[in-house]
Design a protein around this motif. Sequence first.
Motif, PDB file in Angstrom:
ATOM      1  N   ASP A   1      -4.103  -8.568   5.361  1.00  0.00           N
ATOM      2  CA  ASP A   1      -3.655  -7.751   4.229  1.00  0.00           C
ATOM      3  C   ASP A   1      -2.992  -6.484   4.789  1.00  0.00           C
ATOM      4  O   ASP A   1      -3.123  -6.181   5.978  1.00  0.00           O
ATOM      5  CB  ASP A   1      -4.876  -7.379   3.367  1.00  0.00           C
ATOM      6  N   ASN A   2      -2.317  -5.753   3.929  1.00  0.00           N
ATOM      7  CA  ASN A   2      -1.796  -4.436   4.313  1.00  0.00           C
ATOM      8  C   ASN A   2      -2.985  -3.519   4.606  1.00  0.00           C
ATOM      9  O   ASN A   2      -4.033  -3.638   3.970  1.00  0.00           O
ATOM     10  CB  ASN A   2      -0.975  -3.812   3.180  1.00  0.00           C
TER      11      ASN A   2
ATOM     12  N   ASP B   1       0.853  -1.190   0.000  1.00  0.00           N
ATOM     13  CA  ASP B   1       0.000   0.000   0.000  1.00  0.00           C
ATOM     14  C   ASP B   1       0.892   1.244   0.000  1.00  0.00           C
ATOM     15  O   ASP B   1       2.035   1.193   0.457  1.00  0.00           O
ATOM     16  CB  ASP B   1      -0.855   0.063   1.273  1.00  0.00           C
TER      17      ASP B   1
ATOM     18  N   ASP C   1      -3.175   0.641  -3.611  1.00  0.00           N
ATOM     19  CA  ASP C   1      -2.949  -0.729  -3.126  1.00  0.00           C
ATOM     20  C   ASP C   1      -2.384  -1.525  -4.310  1.00  0.00           C
ATOM     21  O   ASP C   1      -3.096  -1.828  -5.266  1.00  0.00           O
ATOM     22  CB  ASP C   1      -4.295  -1.293  -2.648  1.00  0.00           C
TER      23      ASP C   1
ATOM     24  N   ASP D   1      -8.383  -2.073   1.027  1.00  0.00           N
ATOM     25  CA  ASP D   1      -9.287  -3.155   1.424  1.00  0.00           C
ATOM     26  C   ASP D   1      -8.838  -3.869   2.698  1.00  0.00           C
ATOM     27  O   ASP D   1      -9.633  -4.564   3.319  1.00  0.00           O
ATOM     28  CB  ASP D   1      -9.497  -4.157   0.271  1.00  0.00           C
ATOM     29  N   GLY D   2      -7.568  -3.689   3.087  1.00  0.00           N
ATOM     30  CA  GLY D   2      -7.107  -4.273   4.354  1.00  0.00           C
ATOM     31  C   GLY D   2      -7.919  -3.763   5.530  1.00  0.00           C
ATOM     32  O   GLY D   2      -8.078  -4.459   6.541  1.00  0.00           O
TER      33      GLY D   2
HETATM   34 MG    MG Z   1      -5.109  -4.791  -0.187  1.00  0.00          MG
END
Ligand code: MG
Length: 259
Positions: free
Chosen positions: A221-222, A17, A30, A182-183
């Motif tokens: 996720d990040n 990200d 991202d 989205d993380g």
């Molecule tokens: Mg992501």
Amino acid sequence: MVGFATDVGLVRDRNEDAYFAASGCYAVADGMGGHKAGEVASEIAIEVVALEYGERGLVDFDIASCIDKANRRVIQASRNLDELEGMGTTLTVVTLCNGVLRVGHVGDSRAYLLRADSFVQLTDDHSVVGELLRSGLLSPEEAECHPQRHAITRALGFSENLDIDTGEHQLMPGDAVLLCTDGLHDTVADDEIAQMVSMSNDPGEACTELVRLARARGGHDNITVVLVRTEESDIPSSSLSASEAIEGSQASDSGGPRP
Ligand code: MG
């Protein structure tokens, strides 16, 4: 007032990200792609935002043309180096200028607007699940466990003819604008994000808390979040009286709900 936080999460080796925060201009990206490619793609996208902001300044900043440039730069870089082939990135950019919020967006990162009790997602998710939800073929419950929920349908780096969503919204004093990858929105529900944002007077603290919550949910996720809170002095009084005119003439192809 602005706050931001980015975190690698608990599962990934690196943070792909990237974000940008300067007075009145904010962005998150991202990246995706094998090896270090995802990191490179999101960095290039954010670099282009920073360059455009530096060259044009806030008033003349053209979000769609900036995203288009970033797309071409990512494509160019991936053609120049074999290990970067196939890289891509999301990019969500907002500007807050003279009481108007402008949004440009590609991918499944998000921009939200919090106003009093309403918390509205300003961007559509360009993902398989996002498309299915919008067409009514999937319920929100089904979406949560859909096997393709991370597959995105639009990103920078793949086609020179990139379809870019843009939107424009009148700002009110006290509005908060939140950008995230989205993380965050995959693990923390909208109403939880809204609650955290409205409870905190310190945007930096709210971002740190949101990252902490996403990590507590597995941090698969990040996680990146940028939060801007407008103050009375950010909104010219003349723009408030013109707000109806702008609401009525909104030219947006994002199709998302509006505040
Ligand atoms: Mg992501």
